[in-house]
Motif scaffolding. Structure first.
Motif, PDB file in Angstrom:
ATOM      1  N   GLY A  37       1.048  -1.206   0.131  1.00 54.02           N
ATOM      2  CA  GLY A  37       0.083  -0.070  -0.037  1.00 54.02           C
ATOM      3  C   GLY A  37       0.854   1.226  -0.001  1.00 54.02           C
ATOM      4  O   GLY A  37       2.106   1.267   0.135  1.00 54.02           O
ATOM      5  N   PRO A  38       0.197   2.337  -0.240  1.00 58.22           N
ATOM      6  CA  PRO A  38       1.017   3.717  -0.498  1.00 58.22           C
ATOM      7  C   PRO A  38       1.971   3.882   0.735  1.00 58.22           C
ATOM      8  O   PRO A  38       3.268   4.284   0.746  1.00 58.22           O
ATOM      9  CB  PRO A  38      -0.130   4.621  -0.655  1.00 58.22           C
ATOM     10  N   LEU A  39       1.431   3.877   1.954  1.00 62.66           N
ATOM     11  CA  LEU A  39       2.249   3.986   3.266  1.00 62.66           C
ATOM     12  C   LEU A  39       3.122   3.136   3.629  1.00 62.66           C
ATOM     13  O   LEU A  39       4.248   3.358   3.808  1.00 62.66           O
ATOM     14  CB  LEU A  39       1.209   4.396   4.383  1.00 62.66           C
ATOM     15  N   ASP A  40       3.172   2.020   3.083  1.00 69.04           N
ATOM     16  CA  ASP A  40       3.855   0.869   3.377  1.00 69.04           C
ATOM     17  C   ASP A  40       5.148   1.047   2.545  1.00 69.04           C
ATOM     18  O   ASP A  40       6.253   0.613   2.533  1.00 69.04           O
ATOM     19  CB  ASP A  40       3.416  -0.466   3.073  1.00 69.04           C
ATOM     20  N   LEU A  85       2.328  12.516   4.897  1.00 67.38           N
ATOM     21  CA  LEU A  85       2.402  11.748   6.039  1.00 67.38           C
ATOM     22  C   LEU A  85       3.794  10.968   6.143  1.00 67.38           C
ATOM     23  O   LEU A  85       4.365  11.120   6.953  1.00 67.38           O
ATOM     24  CB  LEU A  85       1.141  10.784   6.222  1.00 67.38           C
ATOM     25  N   VAL A 116       1.899   7.795  13.480  1.00 65.90           N
ATOM     26  CA  VAL A 116       1.298   8.555  12.452  1.00 65.90           C
ATOM     27  C   VAL A 116       0.094   7.901  11.829  1.00 65.90           C
ATOM     28  O   VAL A 116      -0.958   8.690  12.043  1.00 65.90           O
ATOM     29  CB  VAL A 116       2.105   8.987  11.273  1.00 65.90           C
ATOM     30  N   ARG A 117       0.266   6.716  11.504  1.00 68.21           N
ATOM     31  CA  ARG A 117      -1.042   5.922  11.194  1.00 68.21           C
ATOM     32  C   ARG A 117      -2.083   6.058  12.365  1.00 68.21           C
ATOM     33  O   ARG A 117      -3.478   6.282  11.713  1.00 68.21           O
ATOM     34  CB  ARG A 117      -0.600   4.601  11.058  1.00 68.21           C
ATOM     35  N   LEU A 159       0.952  14.115  18.459  1.00 69.62           N
ATOM     36  CA  LEU A 159       1.032  13.378  17.377  1.00 69.62           C
ATOM     37  C   LEU A 159      -0.206  13.619  16.425  1.00 69.62           C
ATOM     38  O   LEU A 159      -0.178  13.623  15.185  1.00 69.62           O
ATOM     39  CB  LEU A 159       1.542  12.049  17.437  1.00 69.62           C
ATOM     40  N   VAL A 212      -0.584  15.256  12.846  1.00 65.83           N
ATOM     41  CA  VAL A 212      -1.177  14.616  11.607  1.00 65.83           C
ATOM     42  C   VAL A 212      -2.284  15.581  11.066  1.00 65.83           C
ATOM     43  O   VAL A 212      -2.475  15.686   9.733  1.00 65.83           O
ATOM     44  CB  VAL A 212      -1.427  13.344  12.159  1.00 65.83           C
ATOM     45  N   GLN A 259      -1.001  18.485   9.453  1.00 57.87           N
ATOM     46  CA  GLN A 259      -0.548  18.457   8.232  1.00 57.87           C
ATOM     47  C   GLN A 259      -1.695  18.087   6.902  1.00 57.87           C
ATOM     48  O   GLN A 259      -1.702  18.425   6.067  1.00 57.87           O
ATOM     49  CB  GLN A 259       0.369  17.100   8.381  1.00 57.87           C
ATOM     50  N   LEU A 260      -2.602  17.190   7.334  1.00 57.81           N
ATOM     51  CA  LEU A 260      -3.689  17.092   6.338  1.00 57.81           C
ATOM     52  C   LEU A 260      -4.503  18.204   6.114  1.00 57.81           C
ATOM     53  O   LEU A 260      -5.085  18.532   5.060  1.00 57.81           O
ATOM     54  CB  LEU A 260      -4.464  15.841   7.052  1.00 57.81           C
ATOM     55  N   ALA A 317      -7.095   5.071   2.539  1.00 60.73           N
ATOM     56  CA  ALA A 317      -6.670   3.952   1.518  1.00 60.73           C
ATOM     57  C   ALA A 317      -5.438   3.576   1.738  1.00 60.73           C
ATOM     58  O   ALA A 317      -4.902   2.772   1.029  1.00 60.73           O
ATOM     59  CB  ALA A 317      -7.149   4.677   0.288  1.00 60.73           C
ATOM     60  N   GLY A 318      -4.644   4.637   2.321  1.00 62.95           N
ATOM     61  CA  GLY A 318      -3.277   4.607   2.477  1.00 62.95           C
ATOM     62  C   GLY A 318      -2.695   3.400   3.374  1.00 62.95           C
ATOM     63  O   GLY A 318      -1.696   3.124   3.347  1.00 62.95           O
TER      64      GLY A 318
END
Lengths: 189, 189
Positions: free
Chosen positions: A77-80, A150, A182-183, B142, B146, B149-150, B188-189
């Motif tokens: 996935g994008p973050l990974d 992120l 962050v996630r 944190l 986030v 930032q978003l 989705a990330g």
């Protein structure tokens, strides 16, 4: 005439950092930096347009990030994918022997508005490189922008922890930990 | 001696933008800007430290964001809080009569590295203000980083759409829409 210098940019950056610490950024000239590095003024200007640029050597980091994103497993996935890129950075650039230089460099940047501005612009450029590399993997534009943003935040958090003298951990593991946080924070938002 | 000028910073910014468009940023002097605004050089320097700063007038935007975050409903989550702040910005600052100026200003910023750098640093400052205001509401550090930032990314997306000549929509609704997209992309990330 020897055009090629072994790691001239690195020697110039190290010399500049020494001089900025000793005499201050404003009081240091390009000629002094070149002399301290055992190089000439014209070699300096072959690598950097001006004094302000000497601590932002080349596109190494951007290149490593883009490479790391491109070579992440196809299903990631994008973050990974961004995590893989930060790992790659930790293995090859933010290594233990680079930590002291990174901490000293950051202290000089933090102390000068014009260097912080340059850093801010460079960071936007890095984020843009990550977005581009993610899109190249087929990640939709907006998802890529969010993941890159992120990722940049994760980097900042991990970098601050990494340069902290008391912390012996590597950049890669710190980035993994920061990304998990962050996630979680993003999910809570 | 009249020390007070009705909206002198606004008149100076408008005059500067005109001159930057007509003659280029580099070719415009502080004296010319002051003259075009019907003010003196010393009035200019009472409001701005240098030419580079004239298009970044005061802390208006930061103040509006901080106020918007502080006055969001007590139960609102971090991202909804940021959405309230962007709404407030749309109601009082990014208004229809400000759109043309904003678009012209952005075109000048985009065309000059040193203005883009200043903008990048200002944006980091705005993000920091949002983080601080969110923490003040009890949002964990944190999570606040986030969300801010978003929020900044949301702002950028909405702002680009808003200044686009073909789009008559207000900044607030565009920001709401962009935030929903950023949220979905983040999930989705």
């Amino acid at each position: 005439m020897a055009r090629w210098q072994p790691d001239a940019p690195g020697r110039l950056a190290a010399a500049a950092l020494d001089l900025f610490e000793e005499n201050g950024y404003e009081n240091t000239t390009v000629i002094e930096i070149a002399e301290r590095a055992g190089l000439t003024k014209s070699t300096f200007f072959r690598h950097f347009p001006d004094k302000r640029e000497v601590l932002f050597g080349g596109g190494t980091v951007a290149g490593l990030l883009v490479e790391g994103i491109a070579s992440a497993p196809p299903g990631a996935g994008p973050l990974d994918t961004v995590a893989e890129a930060l790992d790659a950075l930790g293995r090859t650039f933010f290594t233990a022997d680079h930590r002291d230089f990174s901490r000293r460099r950051q202290a000089v940047l933090n102390a000068h508005t014009e260097l912080r501005e340059r850093e801010a612009l460079k960071r936007i450029g890095l984020t843009a490189s990550m977005i581009e590399a993610l899109r190249h993997r087929g990640v939709p534009d907006l998802t890529a922008r969010v993941a890159a943003q992120l990722g940049t935040l994760t980097w900042e958090i991990a970098f601050d922890q990494w340069i902290d003298a008391g912390n012996g951990e590597g950049f890669g593991p710190l980035a993994r930990q920061a990304l998990a946080e962050v996630r979680a924070a993003g999910a809570a938002g």
